[in-house]
Design a protein around this motif. Structure first.
Motif, PDB file in Angstrom:
ATOM      1  N   GLU A  82       0.903  -0.978   0.024  1.00 58.56           N
ATOM      2  CA  GLU A  82      -0.067  -0.116  -0.084  1.00 58.56           C
ATOM      3  C   GLU A  82       0.964   1.301   0.128  1.00 58.56           C
ATOM      4  OE1 GLU A  82      -2.700   0.141   3.237  1.00 58.56           O
ATOM      5  OE2 GLU A  82      -4.117  -1.488   2.484  1.00 58.56           O
ATOM      6  N   TYR A  83       0.596   2.196  -0.730  1.00 58.77           N
ATOM      7  CA  TYR A  83       1.278   3.315  -0.729  1.00 58.77           C
ATOM      8  C   TYR A  83       0.571   4.354  -1.363  1.00 58.77           C
ATOM      9  CZ  TYR A  83       1.713   2.116  -5.842  1.00 58.77           C
ATOM     10  OH  TYR A  83       1.256   1.937  -7.164  1.00 58.77           O
ATOM     11  N   ARG A  84       1.176   5.742  -1.426  1.00 59.14           N
ATOM     12  CA  ARG A  84       0.331   6.937  -1.495  1.00 59.14           C
ATOM     13  C   ARG A  84       0.797   7.647  -2.960  1.00 59.14           C
ATOM     14  NH1 ARG A  84       2.249  10.319   3.514  1.00 59.14           N
ATOM     15  NH2 ARG A  84       4.120   8.893   3.018  1.00 59.14           N
ATOM     16  N   ILE A  85      -0.393   7.976  -3.740  1.00 64.46           N
ATOM     17  CA  ILE A  85      -0.124   8.665  -5.026  1.00 64.46           C
ATOM     18  C   ILE A  85      -0.526   9.925  -5.058  1.00 64.46           C
ATOM     19  CG2 ILE A  85       0.063   6.392  -6.260  1.00 64.46           C
ATOM     20  CD1 ILE A  85      -2.591   7.418  -7.433  1.00 64.46           C
ATOM     21  N   LYS A  86       0.147  10.861  -6.124  1.00 68.31           N
ATOM     22  CA  LYS A  86      -0.403  12.376  -6.119  1.00 68.31           C
ATOM     23  C   LYS A  86      -0.245  12.691  -7.444  1.00 68.31           C
ATOM     24  CE  LYS A  86       0.254  17.190  -4.440  1.00 68.31           C
ATOM     25  NZ  LYS A  86      -1.229  17.125  -4.025  1.00 68.31           N
ATOM     26  N   ALA A  87      -1.448  12.523  -8.141  1.00 69.76           N
ATOM     27  CA  ALA A  87      -1.374  12.801  -9.845  1.00 69.76           C
ATOM     28  C   ALA A  87      -1.973  14.053 -10.029  1.00 69.76           C
ATOM     29  CB  ALA A  87      -2.100  11.657 -10.294  1.00 69.76           C
ATOM     30  N   ASP A  88      -1.371  14.992 -10.951  1.00 73.34           N
ATOM     31  CA  ASP A  88      -1.763  16.210 -11.239  1.00 73.34           C
ATOM     32  C   ASP A  88      -1.762  17.143 -10.060  1.00 73.34           C
ATOM     33  OD1 ASP A  88      -1.461  15.450 -14.060  1.00 73.34           O
ATOM     34  OD2 ASP A  88      -3.726  14.776 -13.820  1.00 73.34           O
ATOM     35  N   ASP A  89      -2.879  17.796  -9.879  1.00 77.00           N
ATOM     36  CA  ASP A  89      -3.219  18.483  -8.771  1.00 77.00           C
ATOM     37  C   ASP A  89      -4.237  17.994  -7.624  1.00 77.00           C
ATOM     38  OD1 ASP A  89      -1.424  20.591  -9.728  1.00 77.00           O
ATOM     39  OD2 ASP A  89      -3.032  21.623 -11.056  1.00 77.00           O
ATOM     40  N   LYS A  90      -4.583  16.626  -7.937  1.00 76.22           N
ATOM     41  CA  LYS A  90      -5.430  16.231  -6.987  1.00 76.22           C
ATOM     42  C   LYS A  90      -5.012  15.999  -5.676  1.00 76.22           C
ATOM     43  CE  LYS A  90      -8.465  15.744 -10.763  1.00 76.22           C
ATOM     44  NZ  LYS A  90      -9.485  16.413 -10.371  1.00 76.22           N
ATOM     45  N   ASP A  91      -5.751  15.452  -4.553  1.00 72.20           N
ATOM     46  CA  ASP A  91      -5.325  15.139  -3.162  1.00 72.20           C
ATOM     47  C   ASP A  91      -4.292  13.766  -3.570  1.00 72.20           C
ATOM     48  OD1 ASP A  91      -6.516  17.408  -2.493  1.00 72.20           O
ATOM     49  OD2 ASP A  91      -8.377  16.548  -2.162  1.00 72.20           O
ATOM     50  N   ILE A  92      -3.683  13.767  -2.217  1.00 69.70           N
ATOM     51  CA  ILE A  92      -3.167  12.417  -2.310  1.00 69.70           C
ATOM     52  C   ILE A  92      -4.147  11.223  -2.067  1.00 69.70           C
ATOM     53  CG2 ILE A  92      -1.701  11.178  -0.687  1.00 69.70           C
ATOM     54  CD1 ILE A  92      -0.334  13.556  -0.003  1.00 69.70           C
ATOM     55  N   GLN A  93      -3.911  10.034  -2.657  1.00 62.74           N
ATOM     56  CA  GLN A  93      -4.758   9.109  -2.699  1.00 62.74           C
ATOM     57  C   GLN A  93      -3.971   7.764  -2.199  1.00 62.74           C
ATOM     58  OE1 GLN A  93      -6.097   9.391  -6.982  1.00 62.74           O
ATOM     59  NE2 GLN A  93      -7.653   8.180  -6.126  1.00 62.74           N
ATOM     60  N   TRP A  94      -4.527   6.908  -1.511  1.00 63.03           N
ATOM     61  CA  TRP A  94      -3.757   5.802  -1.174  1.00 63.03           C
ATOM     62  C   TRP A  94      -4.325   4.524  -2.086  1.00 63.03           C
ATOM     63  CZ3 TRP A  94      -0.252   4.301   2.641  1.00 63.03           C
ATOM     64  CH2 TRP A  94       0.016   5.274   3.468  1.00 63.03           C
ATOM     65  N   VAL A  95      -3.341   3.528  -2.265  1.00 66.61           N
ATOM     66  CA  VAL A  95      -3.793   2.512  -3.423  1.00 66.61           C
ATOM     67  C   VAL A  95      -3.103   1.299  -2.573  1.00 66.61           C
ATOM     68  CG1 VAL A  95      -3.914   3.838  -5.292  1.00 66.61           C
ATOM     69  CG2 VAL A  95      -1.694   2.935  -4.694  1.00 66.61           C
ATOM     70  N   TYR A  96      -4.008   0.313  -3.059  1.00 66.77           N
ATOM     71  CA  TYR A  96      -3.349  -1.076  -2.677  1.00 66.77           C
ATOM     72  C   TYR A  96      -3.102  -1.999  -3.935  1.00 66.77           C
ATOM     73  CZ  TYR A  96      -3.394  -6.121  -1.638  1.00 66.77           C
ATOM     74  OH  TYR A  96      -2.984  -7.488  -1.326  1.00 66.77           O
ATOM     75  N   VAL A  97      -1.887  -2.491  -4.166  1.00 64.01           N
ATOM     76  CA  VAL A  97      -1.457  -3.096  -5.301  1.00 64.01           C
ATOM     77  C   VAL A  97      -0.930  -4.427  -5.066  1.00 64.01           C
ATOM     78  CG1 VAL A  97       0.382  -3.035  -7.058  1.00 64.01           C
ATOM     79  CG2 VAL A  97      -0.552  -0.900  -6.218  1.00 64.01           C
ATOM     80  N   ARG A  98      -1.427  -5.437  -5.759  1.00 63.47           N
ATOM     81  CA  ARG A  98      -1.312  -6.702  -5.868  1.00 63.47           C
ATOM     82  C   ARG A  98      -0.850  -7.383  -7.184  1.00 63.47           C
ATOM     83  NH1 ARG A  98      -0.359 -11.222  -2.159  1.00 63.47           N
ATOM     84  NH2 ARG A  98      -0.834 -13.036  -3.239  1.00 63.47           N
TER      85      ARG A  98
END
Length: 683
Positions: free
Chosen positions: A132-148
């Motif tokens: 699980e980690y955080r991403i910040k794309a363009d000017d959007k807020d920080i998102q948390w994603v889970y990758v498998r």
């Protein structure tokens, strides 16, 4: 007709073998058919599960919560699924075709290294990627994603593709953070926070509740809240729970609860609803604060106020109050009682009429200055008592200030210190008289001290002279002993020897038997005289003391003395240290041993004697111990001093000449121990 052919055993055996092989093959075929049928059934189940999983995946993908991505490792192309832009909020035209660098650049900087290390580990070891980690794309807020994800390799084991599913878990993370935040508040709260359902069953219990009530969470959760309540409070609690269940509010109230050990607790309680995700009331939260200390403080304050009022009435000081301008107003029972002034007389500045005329102006000026500066007033003046007598009073008044610092009133006290002043005056006069007496006594002591110092100097001179005389006397005594010993040896000893030879000649002559018997007796007497003279000469003049040293000379004398007087004597001397002593020390220590053994012979009736000669630090230690009848040393020393004999006094004086000390331990029928300690500076 042809005769029947006889059976061939070999053919029959072969038929039996074929038949048996057919049977075994049939069984195995049946088993294979069963396995195939089971495999087909399992395959059908797996296909059904796969179809269901595929349907669920498609549902999730359609819901926009899951995105897929495949990374062509060889060509460094990441083929993103159609929902990548929606899931990850990547607002770009080429979201469907990315490079690995594009993917990494979207990762939050603080998490980037951890993601790269996880993917590298998956490529190297083949273990699934799970992170699980955080991403910040363009000017959007920080998102948390889970990758498998998993990696696909070629026949040689080289990574070809990396396929992964990405799920947006931002809301779950926020929810988890909110829950953790609220849980931390509850866990760290100093107030007891518990929740109950509508039948008072406890469903949660924070650490503060454990401290307050004494029950652990394991002991409380699942139990009824009734164990904390007084019976009289049950109806009130159930009524409050019903109000909350119906959506009504409950005001904060104070009550009493029961501790695990049985003591009562004064508490302040706030009850509020617990709601689920659909905003339905499912329970009651009870926040409880221990107000025992506050209640005790309030009670202590009430008691303190009462005690203050009693103390004011009982104290010698008269207490009064003035307004913020420094004017007396209102009833002042203490002032009225002490001064005899009426209510109208002491109002305003009328109180000053009771102050001594010589002190009134100074008092008013100092008082007005303290009021102006709003500082504590400390003063002394004379005040007329109700019987007309002027009394000296100490005044102390302090301003009572509001929160804004403004003076609301003044509270003061007059303390009658007339008796103390008189005592201080008497003490001052006594101190002056004492100082005069001390000075006089100091002069007397100085004069006495001068006389004492002069007497000490005189005594030191006398002692020094006495020691010098004693040293000359002992020297002369030793010289005389040596002369007498030499005369005994050289003259009387030679004469006795000559007499023994004459008697020997007569003994070998023709004298009759009666004369020979008398000659034999005379010969015995002469022999004993020769031994006695030799012993006396040895005692008077120790020949080898300077040559052989103290240790050998004392040892020889002890042995000679033991043989001569038939008294067992042991001599022990230090073997680890030998020091060269001067002739004065040698002769004095030797004579002390002689005197001690003579005393043992004359008075002790001892059966044995032990003499110890040793060195300890910079001291020569001499110990003479016997098992004789003993004595009381104090009167014997006095008697010895009166008699003027050398005895114990002579031994002590010899120690004194060497700068040493001698002590005696003895008692009747307890033997005697003499200890001499003589300083021998190390060379």
């Amino acid at each position: 007709m042809t005769e029947p052919r006889a059976p061939n055993p070999d053919i029959e055996q072969q038929l039996r073998d074929v038949n048996e092989a057919l049977i075994i093959s049939s069984v195995r075929l049946h088993e294979q058919i069963e396995k195939a049928e089971k495999a087909e059934a399992a395959l059908a189940i797996k296909q059904a599960e796969l179809a269901e999983s595929k349907m669920l995946l498609e549902t999730a993908l359609d819901a926009g919560t899951v995105a897929t991505v495949t990374w062509d490792i060889v060509n460094d192309l990441m083929i993103a699924g159609p929902r990548m832009s929606k899931v990850l909020s990547i607002d770009r035209a080429d979201a469907g075709m990315l490079h690995f660098a594009d993917f990494i650049s979207a990762v939050y900087p603080d998490d980037r290294q951890r993601v790269e290390e996880q993917i590298a580990q998956t490529l190297e070891t083949g273990t699934p990627c799970d992170i699980e980690y955080r991403i910040k794309a363009d000017d959007k807020d920080i998102q948390w994603v889970y990758v498998r994800g998993k990696v696909e390799r070629d026949a040689a084991g080289k990574p070809l593709r990396f396929a992964a599913a990405l799920i947006d878990v931002t809301e779950r993370k926020k929810s988890d953070e909110t829950k953790c935040f609220l849980a931390s508040i509850i866990e760290s709260s100093r107030d007891s926070i518990i929740t109950v359902d509508f039948d008072t069953t406890i469903t949660s219990w924070n650490p503060a509740a454990e401290l307050l009530y004494g029950f652990s969470a394991e002991e409380a959760v699942g139990k009824s809240m009734k164990m904390l309540l007084l019976p009289k409070d049950l109806a009130e609690i159930f009524g409050n729970i019903d109000k909350i269940r119906l959506g009504e509010s409950v005001e904060m109230f104070e009550t009493v609860r029961i501790h695990k050990e049985g003591q009562r607790l004064d508490l302040e309680v706030v009850m509020s609803p617990v709601k689920d995700s659909s905003n339905q009331v499912v329970g009651v939260s009870t926040i409880v604060r221990d107000i025992t200390e506050r209640m005790e403080s309030e009670e202590a304050l009430r008691f303190s106020e009462q005690r203050f009022r009693v103390a004011v009435d009982a104290m010698d000081s008269l207490v009064w109050t003035n307004n913020s301008r420094g004017q007396m107003e209102g009833e002042q029972p203490g002032w009225e009682k002490f001064t005899g002034q009426t209510f109208d007389q002491y109002q305003g500045f009328g109180w000053s009429k009771a102050v001594h005329p010589e002190d009134v102006d100074k008092t008013i000026d100092a008082w007005n200055e303290s009021v102006r500066r709003r500082e504590t007033f400390v003063f002394e003046h004379r005040l007329r008592r109700h019987d007309g007598e002027w009394r000296v009073c100490a005044i102390r008044a302090v301003p009572v200030k509001a929160e804004d610092g403004e003076v609301k009133e003044w509270v003061g006290a007059h303390t009658d210190i007339t008796d103390r002043k008189q005592a201080e005056e008497e003490l001052r006069r006594s101190r002056e008289e004492l100082e005069i007496r001390v000075k006089e006594r100091t002069v007397e002591l100085e004069q006495a001290n001068k006389k004492l110092k002069a007497e000490n100097r005189r005594r030191l001179r006398v002692e020094k002279d006495r020691v010098a005389i004693l040293r000359r006397l002992t020297t002369a005594q030793e010289d005389e002993r040596r002369r007498i010993g030499r005369d005994l040896h050289d003259q009387i000893g030679q004469q006795i020897t000559a007499m023994r030879f004459k008697l020997l000649e007569l003994q070998t002559g023709d004298a009759d038997s009666s004369i020979k018997e008398k000659i034999d007796q005379a010969q015995d007497y002469a022999k004993q005289m020769d031994v006695d003279v030799g012993y006396l000469s040895y005692e008077l003049r120790p020949q080898g003391l300077d040559d052989l040293g103290l240790r050998s000379s004392v040892r020889d004398f002890v042995q000679y003395w033991s043989r001569y007087h038939s008294i067992p004597a042991e001599f022990h001397a230090s073997k680890t240290e030998r020091r060269q002593l001067d002739s004065e020390t040698n002769i004095h220590v030797y004579r002390i041993v002689q005197e001690s053994l003579n005393n043992v012979l004359k008075h002790a009736q001892a059966k044995s004697v032990v003499i110890i000669l040793d060195f300890q630090d910079d001291n020569l230690i001499l110990i003479i111990e016997d098992d004789g009848v003993g004595f009381d040393p104090t009167p014997n020393e006095k008697a010895a001093k009166r008699s003027g004999g050398l005895g114990l006094v002579g031994m002590r004086e010899r120690c004194l000449l060497l700068g040493g000390t001698m002590s005696i331990e003895s008692g009747v029928n307890e033997g005697t121990v003499i200890l001499c300690r003589i300083p021998i500076p190390a060379k």
